[in-house]
Write an enzyme that holds these catalytic residues in place. Structure first.
Site, PDB file in Angstrom:
ATOM      1  N   THR A 117      68.559 -31.206 121.417  1.00  0.00           N
ATOM      2  CA  THR A 117      68.059 -32.223 120.482  1.00  0.00           C
ATOM      3  C   THR A 117      68.790 -32.142 119.146  1.00  0.00           C
ATOM      4  O   THR A 117      68.869 -33.128 118.427  1.00  0.00           O
ATOM      5  CB  THR A 117      66.541 -32.080 120.242  1.00  0.00           C
ATOM      6  OG1 THR A 117      66.272 -30.762 119.739  1.00  0.00           O
ATOM      7  CG2 THR A 117      65.768 -32.292 121.530  1.00  0.00           C
ATOM      8  N   GLY A 118      69.318 -30.968 118.805  1.00  0.00           N
ATOM      9  CA  GLY A 118      70.118 -30.856 117.587  1.00  0.00           C
ATOM     10  C   GLY A 118      71.474 -31.522 117.767  1.00  0.00           C
ATOM     11  O   GLY A 118      71.887 -31.837 118.887  1.00  0.00           O
ATOM     12  N   ARG A 168      49.550 -45.030 121.962  1.00  0.00           N
ATOM     13  CA  ARG A 168      50.158 -44.047 122.858  1.00  0.00           C
ATOM     14  C   ARG A 168      49.129 -43.011 123.300  1.00  0.00           C
ATOM     15  O   ARG A 168      48.235 -42.636 122.544  1.00  0.00           O
ATOM     16  CB  ARG A 168      51.310 -43.316 122.166  1.00  0.00           C
ATOM     17  CG  ARG A 168      52.471 -44.185 121.794  1.00  0.00           C
ATOM     18  CD  ARG A 168      53.650 -43.347 121.346  1.00  0.00           C
ATOM     19  NE  ARG A 168      53.314 -42.294 120.379  1.00  0.00           N
ATOM     20  CZ  ARG A 168      54.210 -41.548 119.752  1.00  0.00           C
ATOM     21  NH1 ARG A 168      55.499 -41.734 119.991  1.00  0.00           N
ATOM     22  NH2 ARG A 168      53.837 -40.630 118.894  1.00  0.00           N
ATOM     23  N   TYR A 213      52.369 -30.823 124.691  1.00  0.00           N
ATOM     24  CA  TYR A 213      53.045 -30.309 123.499  1.00  0.00           C
ATOM     25  C   TYR A 213      52.070 -29.512 122.635  1.00  0.00           C
ATOM     26  O   TYR A 213      52.375 -28.398 122.184  1.00  0.00           O
ATOM     27  CB  TYR A 213      53.655 -31.453 122.689  1.00  0.00           C
ATOM     28  CG  TYR A 213      54.211 -31.021 121.357  1.00  0.00           C
ATOM     29  CD1 TYR A 213      55.389 -30.279 121.286  1.00  0.00           C
ATOM     30  CD2 TYR A 213      53.561 -31.338 120.164  1.00  0.00           C
ATOM     31  CE1 TYR A 213      55.903 -29.858 120.059  1.00  0.00           C
ATOM     32  CE2 TYR A 213      54.064 -30.929 118.937  1.00  0.00           C
ATOM     33  CZ  TYR A 213      55.233 -30.187 118.893  1.00  0.00           C
ATOM     34  OH  TYR A 213      55.731 -29.768 117.675  1.00  0.00           O
ATOM     35  N   VAL A 268      56.777 -34.108 109.532  1.00  0.00           N
ATOM     36  CA  VAL A 268      57.894 -33.920 108.607  1.00  0.00           C
ATOM     37  C   VAL A 268      58.938 -35.017 108.819  1.00  0.00           C
ATOM     38  O   VAL A 268      59.234 -35.409 109.946  1.00  0.00           O
ATOM     39  CB  VAL A 268      58.518 -32.528 108.808  1.00  0.00           C
ATOM     40  CG1 VAL A 268      59.648 -32.289 107.810  1.00  0.00           C
ATOM     41  CG2 VAL A 268      57.452 -31.435 108.678  1.00  0.00           C
ATOM     42  N   SER A 279      57.764 -33.764 120.266  1.00  0.00           N
ATOM     43  CA  SER A 279      57.342 -35.059 120.788  1.00  0.00           C
ATOM     44  C   SER A 279      56.231 -34.958 121.821  1.00  0.00           C
ATOM     45  O   SER A 279      56.394 -34.350 122.886  1.00  0.00           O
ATOM     46  CB  SER A 279      58.515 -35.845 121.379  1.00  0.00           C
ATOM     47  OG  SER A 279      58.066 -36.971 122.091  1.00  0.00           O
ATOM     48  N   ASP A 297      70.678 -20.738 124.401  1.00  0.00           N
ATOM     49  CA  ASP A 297      69.348 -21.246 124.719  1.00  0.00           C
ATOM     50  C   ASP A 297      68.307 -20.139 124.549  1.00  0.00           C
ATOM     51  O   ASP A 297      68.498 -19.026 125.053  1.00  0.00           O
ATOM     52  CB  ASP A 297      69.339 -21.751 126.173  1.00  0.00           C
ATOM     53  CG  ASP A 297      68.184 -22.693 126.467  1.00  0.00           C
ATOM     54  OD1 ASP A 297      67.037 -22.320 126.156  1.00  0.00           O
ATOM     55  OD2 ASP A 297      68.438 -23.777 127.015  1.00  0.00           O
ATOM     56  N   GLN A 334      62.817 -22.442 114.508  1.00  0.00           N
ATOM     57  CA  GLN A 334      62.562 -23.887 114.544  1.00  0.00           C
ATOM     58  C   GLN A 334      62.849 -24.496 115.911  1.00  0.00           C
ATOM     59  O   GLN A 334      62.482 -25.646 116.163  1.00  0.00           O
ATOM     60  CB  GLN A 334      63.437 -24.600 113.499  1.00  0.00           C
ATOM     61  CG  GLN A 334      63.287 -24.072 112.087  1.00  0.00           C
ATOM     62  CD  GLN A 334      61.883 -24.240 111.552  1.00  0.00           C
ATOM     63  OE1 GLN A 334      61.293 -25.316 111.632  1.00  0.00           O
ATOM     64  NE2 GLN A 334      61.326 -23.166 111.016  1.00  0.00           N
TER      65      GLN A 334
END
Length: 333
Positions: A49-50, A286, A158, A188, A95, A70, A90
């Site tokens: 995702t980065g 959602r 999540y 954030v 999501s 990883d 982090q």
């Protein structure tokens, strides 16, 4: 950004590991530490995702290191922690919708990966371990504002994973005398948050729509509210939490601004900044979303001297102009 230092210590002899350091919040933490002379800032990221764009400006900095790997590999975590004093963990798959669509991968990264980091950090005897917790842990608890010791049932996979992080951290504190601080982030937003992809957060999506002069979609009636938190406030919290002394047990604190904003108010504000007058399009709510969220940040103020410096309105203005100028970068993602 980061014209105000959030620390008084000399960082030049200290080493930092930022997992997920090519991600949104992580890369902002990296920027701060390098700006204020950290001896070493090592990033561990698998770029799921980065993005390389988020760390491109740091690659030539002599104090910057990158390990592409990883957190699901314990060996990789151990390698990344060699010679490290302070950890800001982090790395995660964020999501709510993503976790509903693929709960197994969310669990592998957010739970197994987190446990790997805990074990490796404990064994490496780091000076501090700070991790990204989540306001999703409050689940269906109706109380507002949210207070750390009053949570409900999680509403998504999540949320389950982030609560499990806190449970593991608490057990490690009691069992191994390895104390950590979890930062329960509240929505954030800010520079380097990716507006692309199916799981993009609401503020970059709204800003992208405004820049394209297109109407955004709002899930539900738009009266859902959040305690939106500008990223520099989250960076401040990480820096102060990593450097705070005398933490004698596992702690969890809310990191937010302490103010509620509805999605309708958010879009109105972005309209004003962009100089447009577009109406949003509404669709069904959602699954797994919490209706309202607002943080009590008094514990963070007391424990780590957290003092959020940027309001939602200030943050949106900064973010809007950053996306406007950085748009070509994100078109390549």
């Amino acid at each position: 950004m980061y014209n105000i230092p959030y620390h008084t210590q000399d960082l030049s002899q200290s080493t930092f590991l930022i997992t997920g350091g090519a991600g949104f919040i992580g890369s902002n933490i990296v920027e701060y530490l390098l700006k204020y002379g950290a001896g070493k800032v090592r990033v561990l990221d698998n770029f799921s995702t980065g993005t390389h764009a988020n760390i491109e400006e740091f690659r030539s900095h002599p104090a910057f290191e990158l390990i592409e790997g990883d957190i699901r590999s314990l060996e990789t975590c151990r390698e990344a922690l060699q010679g490290i004093d302070f950890v800001s963990h982090q790395a995660a798959l964020g999501s709510v919708p993503r976790s509903i669509n693929d709960p197994i991968t969310s669990n592998e990264v957010n739970v197994t990966g987190f446990l790997n980091m805990l074990v490796a950090a404990r064994d490496a005897r780091v000076k501090s371990f700070v991790y990204a917790a989540s306001s999703s842990t409050y689940g269906d608890h109706p109380g507002l504002p949210k207070v750390e010791d009053k949570i409900g049932n999680p509403l998504s996979p999540y949320a389950v994973t982030k609560y499990v992080n806190e449970l593991y951290a608490s057990v490690f504190s009691k069992t191994f005398d390895f104390h950590t601080i979890g930062l329960r982030y509240f929505n954030v937003f800010g520079p380097k948050q990716n507006p692309k992809g199916p799981y993009a957060a609401v503020i970059p999506l709204f800003i992208e729509a405004a820049l394209q002069q297109e109407a955004p979609y709002i899930n539900g009636d738009g009266e859902t509210s959040r305690d939106f938190t500008f990223v520099e406030n989250a960076v401040q919290a990480n820096v102060k939490a990593m450097l705070v002394e005398n933490v004698k047990q596992h702690e969890v604190v809310n990191i937010a601004f302490g103010e509620r904003t509805t999605l309708n108010q958010l879009w109105e504000r972005i309209n004003e900044i962009a100089g447009i007058a577009l109406l949003a399009e509404y669709r069904e709510e959602r699954k797994g979303d919490v209706r309202h969220s607002l943080a009590d940040i008094s514990k963070a103020k007391t424990l780590i001297n957290y003092k959020p410096a940027f309001s939602v309105h200030q943050g949106i203005q900064i973010a809007f102009h950053w996306y406007k100028n950085a748009k070509p970068i994100y078109q390549k993602l």
